[in-house]
Write a protein that holds these residues in place. Sequence first.
Motif, short mmCIF file in Angstrom:
data_model
loop_
_atom_site.label_atom_id
_atom_site.label_comp_id
_atom_site.label_asym_id
_atom_site.label_seq_id
_atom_site.Cartn_x
_atom_site.Cartn_y
_atom_site.Cartn_z
N ALA A 1 0.83 -1.21 0.00
CA ALA A 1 0.00 0.00 0.00
C ALA A 1 0.86 1.26 0.00
O ALA A 1 0.57 2.23 -0.72
N LEU A 2 1.95 1.26 0.78
CA LEU A 2 2.82 2.43 0.84
C LEU A 2 3.56 2.65 -0.47
O LEU A 2 3.75 3.80 -0.92
N ILE A 3 4.02 1.56 -1.10
CA ILE A 3 4.69 1.68 -2.39
C ILE A 3 3.73 2.27 -3.43
O ILE A 3 4.07 3.19 -4.18
N ARG A 4 2.51 1.78 -3.47
CA ARG A 4 1.57 2.22 -4.50
C ARG A 4 1.00 3.61 -4.22
O ARG A 4 0.47 4.26 -5.13
N ASP A 5 1.12 4.08 -2.99
CA ASP A 5 0.77 5.47 -2.73
C ASP A 5 1.70 6.41 -3.49
O ASP A 5 1.27 7.46 -4.00
#
Length: 464
Positions: free
Chosen positions: A148-152
């Motif tokens: 989730a953090l990468i794709r943010d």
Amino acid sequence: ALPILSTPYSRFPTPYSLCNMSAETIPQELQAEQLLDLAAKSGATSAEVYQSRTLSRPVFFEANRLKQIESSQSEGTALRLWRDGRPGLAVGYGAVAAQDLVDRAMAMTALNEPESIELADGPSANYSDSPETIPIEDLVAIGSDAIALIRDAYPEVLCSAESEWESETTSLINSEGLHCSYTDTTLSYFLGVEWVRGEDFLSVGDSTEIRLSPSSTKESLNTNKVLEQILQRLNWATENVSTPSGRVPILLTSKAADLLWGTVEAALNGKRVLEKATPWSDSLGQVVTSKNLTLFQQPNPEFPYTCPFDDEGTPTQSLVFISEGQLQQFFCDRTTGRLLGTGTTGNGFRPSLGSYPTPDLVNLLIKPGQGSLNDLIGQLDEGLVIDQILGGSAGISGDFSVNVELGYRVQQGKIIGRVKDTMVAGNVYNTLKQLVLLGDDADWQDSIYTPSLIVEGLSVTSSN
């Protein structure tokens, strides 16, 4: 599992062995004693029982989604015995019929030549601290939170991840009175990112692993470090640039530095010394690398790669192999140590249950230098940073020519973009003599703890 150098030693062919997948079941702890007793009654003069039991719970993510949750358990027993000095080895997985395993091992003795019997003696020792199991929900959260953090930051990328709790118990008992065991419980994590921009494809991956204690939780795993490193690599790769040609200083990150250490492990192997296969065979006490380099082995219960004894029952120990460039010693199992006249260093490990022990390392640590990765980059006026390579280590010869999977060009102390279609070539032994700087950013790459480093003397070529 530790990386094992399993090339057979030509003067000692691997004895015949037999694997058995059979049936009757008794508790593993009682089975070892029973096997020794049955071996003695069947005519064996010496025997040992090596047992391994593994429980693992991996969680897999693919294309940004949870793909699979697994739970697996395996156990195996290896019986090695000698009759009239002739060895026999038989292996069973899962439930094993004790007399059948003994009969099979005894049958193998007729096919092997007599050899020296190398068995350790000693008291009972148990090294187990029984850490708690990490819940499946926590393993899932480790992967989903990072993705989730990468794709943010990069919504167009595809992420894969794997988090795994694993516990392995190893025990060894023999006819000389040795009885020792230990439990190794670890938590590991891998995160990979694929970024496609038109015809441009980029793959970045990083991982971390810790040894668990009774008080460990999923927060004990430093997933933030992996996340930060991947985001940094993606940022550096925003633009593609041309590759510097010729011989320029090269910064190998801790991931890419593994290109060097596989050859070093082979060169320090006592079995290679007996074969005269390593260029360092006659170099004890001599300077063989840059004086900036110190390499050592250090069993430590805080490390993810360690063990209290080897697969021959010898306690493992701290060993300094190279000190400020000077070659200090090689590592050996019991047989190799006897032939070299040095004795074992506690480095006899089995490539598999059906194999005899052979020299291998517990771990290999490279003494860090000073300065972060960014500090090392700042030292380069014109150079190349290599973070990921395609292909394995150079082998005992030291010669290599590898493709750069992920690399960056440096100008005036700053990364200006990613390079593509690039190869580097050189020789490990020569490169180690031209080691310029080591950083203080050491990290575990499998069983090797290495910092980033700057070397000279490598040839760089590119199709662009």
